[in-house]
Motif scaffolding. Sequence first.
Motif, PDB file in Angstrom:
ATOM      1  N   ARG A   1       4.293 -15.501   2.089  1.00 27.58           N
ATOM      2  CA  ARG A   1       5.578 -15.792   2.724  1.00 27.58           C
ATOM      3  C   ARG A   1       6.303 -14.513   3.149  1.00 27.58           C
ATOM      4  NH1 ARG A   1       8.746 -20.031  -1.038  1.00 27.58           N
ATOM      5  NH2 ARG A   1       7.118 -21.588  -1.204  1.00 27.58           N
ATOM      6  N   LEU A   2       6.065 -13.434   2.355  1.00 27.84           N
ATOM      7  CA  LEU A   2       6.767 -12.189   2.644  1.00 27.84           C
ATOM      8  C   LEU A   2       6.243 -11.500   3.898  1.00 27.84           C
ATOM      9  CD1 LEU A   2       7.137 -10.667  -0.917  1.00 27.84           C
ATOM     10  CD2 LEU A   2       8.915 -11.690   0.480  1.00 27.84           C
ATOM     11  N   GLY A   3       4.987 -11.690   4.221  1.00 30.36           N
ATOM     12  CA  GLY A   3       4.467 -11.035   5.418  1.00 30.36           C
ATOM     13  C   GLY A   3       2.956 -10.955   5.404  1.00 30.36           C
ATOM     14  N   ASP A   4       2.457 -10.163   6.312  1.00 29.57           N
ATOM     15  CA  ASP A   4       1.023  -9.984   6.491  1.00 29.57           C
ATOM     16  C   ASP A   4       0.424  -9.257   5.274  1.00 29.57           C
ATOM     17  OD1 ASP A   4      -1.432 -10.018   7.852  1.00 29.57           O
ATOM     18  OD2 ASP A   4      -1.066  -7.960   8.578  1.00 29.57           O
ATOM     19  N   LYS A   5      -0.800  -9.640   4.861  1.00 29.36           N
ATOM     20  CA  LYS A   5      -1.450  -9.030   3.692  1.00 29.36           C
ATOM     21  C   LYS A   5      -1.700  -7.549   3.903  1.00 29.36           C
ATOM     22  CE  LYS A   5      -3.943 -13.066   2.019  1.00 29.36           C
ATOM     23  NZ  LYS A   5      -5.265 -13.623   1.720  1.00 29.36           N
ATOM     24  N   GLN A   6      -2.115  -7.156   5.097  1.00 30.81           N
ATOM     25  CA  GLN A   6      -2.405  -5.745   5.367  1.00 30.81           C
ATOM     26  C   GLN A   6      -1.132  -4.909   5.350  1.00 30.81           C
ATOM     27  OE1 GLN A   6      -4.533  -5.853   9.041  1.00 30.81           O
ATOM     28  NE2 GLN A   6      -6.465  -6.489   8.070  1.00 30.81           N
ATOM     29  N   LEU A   7      -0.060  -5.462   5.867  1.00 28.64           N
ATOM     30  CA  LEU A   7       1.217  -4.749   5.872  1.00 28.64           C
ATOM     31  C   LEU A   7       1.738  -4.568   4.444  1.00 28.64           C
ATOM     32  CD1 LEU A   7       3.569  -3.505   7.456  1.00 28.64           C
ATOM     33  CD2 LEU A   7       4.585  -5.797   7.555  1.00 28.64           C
ATOM     34  N   LEU A   8       1.629  -5.627   3.637  1.00 30.77           N
ATOM     35  CA  LEU A   8       2.067  -5.526   2.236  1.00 30.77           C
ATOM     36  C   LEU A   8       1.209  -4.534   1.469  1.00 30.77           C
ATOM     37  CD1 LEU A   8       2.805  -9.264   1.415  1.00 30.77           C
ATOM     38  CD2 LEU A   8       4.451  -7.412   1.658  1.00 30.77           C
ATOM     39  N   ALA A   9      -0.084  -4.516   1.717  1.00 34.31           N
ATOM     40  CA  ALA A   9      -0.977  -3.562   1.043  1.00 34.31           C
ATOM     41  C   ALA A   9      -0.631  -2.136   1.435  1.00 34.31           C
ATOM     42  CB  ALA A   9      -2.425  -3.874   1.381  1.00 34.31           C
ATOM     43  N   ALA A  10      -0.237  -1.915   2.693  1.00 33.27           N
ATOM     44  CA  ALA A  10       0.150  -0.583   3.151  1.00 33.27           C
ATOM     45  C   ALA A  10       1.470  -0.147   2.527  1.00 33.27           C
ATOM     46  CB  ALA A  10       0.253  -0.566   4.674  1.00 33.27           C
ATOM     47  N   MET A  11       2.347  -1.108   2.235  1.00 35.88           N
ATOM     48  CA  MET A  11       3.646  -0.789   1.635  1.00 35.88           C
ATOM     49  C   MET A  11       3.531  -0.505   0.132  1.00 35.88           C
ATOM     50  SD  MET A  11       6.026  -3.532   3.630  1.00 35.88           S
ATOM     51  CE  MET A  11       7.501  -3.156   2.764  1.00 35.88           C
ATOM     52  N   MET A  12       2.462  -0.991  -0.489  1.00 34.70           N
ATOM     53  CA  MET A  12       2.262  -0.791  -1.930  1.00 34.70           C
ATOM     54  C   MET A  12       0.901  -0.132  -2.182  1.00 34.70           C
ATOM     55  SD  MET A  12       3.661  -4.441  -3.354  1.00 34.70           S
ATOM     56  CE  MET A  12       2.454  -5.419  -2.520  1.00 34.70           C
ATOM     57  N   PRO A  13       0.753   1.164  -1.837  1.00 35.82           N
ATOM     58  CA  PRO A  13      -0.572   1.789  -1.957  1.00 35.82           C
ATOM     59  C   PRO A  13      -0.995   2.054  -3.413  1.00 35.82           C
ATOM     60  CG  PRO A  13       1.042   3.419  -1.286  1.00 35.82           C
ATOM     61  CD  PRO A  13       1.743   2.078  -1.294  1.00 35.82           C
ATOM     62  N   ASP A  14      -0.048   2.186  -4.324  1.00 32.86           N
ATOM     63  CA  ASP A  14      -0.398   2.525  -5.710  1.00 32.86           C
ATOM     64  C   ASP A  14      -0.619   1.313  -6.599  1.00 32.86           C
ATOM     65  OD1 ASP A  14      -0.222   5.197  -5.115  1.00 32.86           O
ATOM     66  OD2 ASP A  14       1.911   5.328  -5.653  1.00 32.86           O
ATOM     67  N   VAL A  15      -0.501   0.134  -6.055  1.00 31.61           N
ATOM     68  CA  VAL A  15      -0.660  -1.077  -6.859  1.00 31.61           C
ATOM     69  C   VAL A  15      -2.156  -1.318  -7.078  1.00 31.61           C
ATOM     70  CG1 VAL A  15      -0.317  -3.566  -6.934  1.00 31.61           C
ATOM     71  CG2 VAL A  15       1.495  -2.092  -6.104  1.00 31.61           C
ATOM     72  N   SER A  16      -2.534  -1.475  -8.318  1.00 32.15           N
ATOM     73  CA  SER A  16      -3.937  -1.723  -8.661  1.00 32.15           C
ATOM     74  C   SER A  16      -4.178  -3.220  -8.763  1.00 32.15           C
ATOM     75  CB  SER A  16      -4.265  -1.048  -9.990  1.00 32.15           C
ATOM     76  OG  SER A  16      -5.542  -1.426 -10.423  1.00 32.15           O
ATOM     77  N   ARG A  17      -5.284  -3.668  -8.165  1.00 31.58           N
ATOM     78  CA  ARG A  17      -5.628  -5.082  -8.272  1.00 31.58           C
ATOM     79  C   ARG A  17      -6.482  -5.342  -9.512  1.00 31.58           C
ATOM     80  NH1 ARG A  17      -6.311  -8.636  -3.695  1.00 31.58           N
ATOM     81  NH2 ARG A  17      -4.676  -8.126  -2.230  1.00 31.58           N
ATOM     82  N   GLY A  18      -7.302  -4.381  -9.866  1.00 29.43           N
ATOM     83  CA  GLY A  18      -8.253  -4.586 -10.954  1.00 29.43           C
ATOM     84  C   GLY A  18      -7.675  -4.366 -12.345  1.00 29.43           C
TER      85      GLY A  18
END
Length: 168
Positions: A36-53
Amino acid sequence: MFKFADPSYLWLLVAVVFLVVLRFYNLWKRRRLMSRLGDKQLLAAMMPDVSRGRPTVKFWLLISALALMIVMLARPQMGSKIANDKRNGIETIIAMDISNSMLAQDVVPSRLDKSKMLVESLVDNFTNDKIGLVVFAGDAFVQLPITNDYVSAKMFLHDISPSLITTQ
């Protein structure tokens, strides 16, 4: 043969399953909110230090530890047969004061010698029992670890004197 001593604790594993289901529900809800907040690629670019694993590994390690603790509470037991052995005898630890005050002559021959005689008569009456001896004055230490060797117990008993401990 494998069994659990307290199998009723295994019902707590249902809570582990519930936590896993809750985790997947929260991940689904989070993905929906992020879309809802936006595009997945844009959100990933805004949060580069967030770890998924890292959160996933942390969750599975915690769930594994919780499940293992629940299994430990159930006390798993393994062996070839169940043996209910009855043992006769007692284990006795005797604490003996060997301070200088035990050399007083108010009891004949002295307090220390009288207590040695009482312990020796106690040892003479033991059959399938174990005995240990702790001596103390200013400090305490184990003179004789728990044993069923009555001869060595009497030998250690005869060697007790206030000079064994320097701190009175």
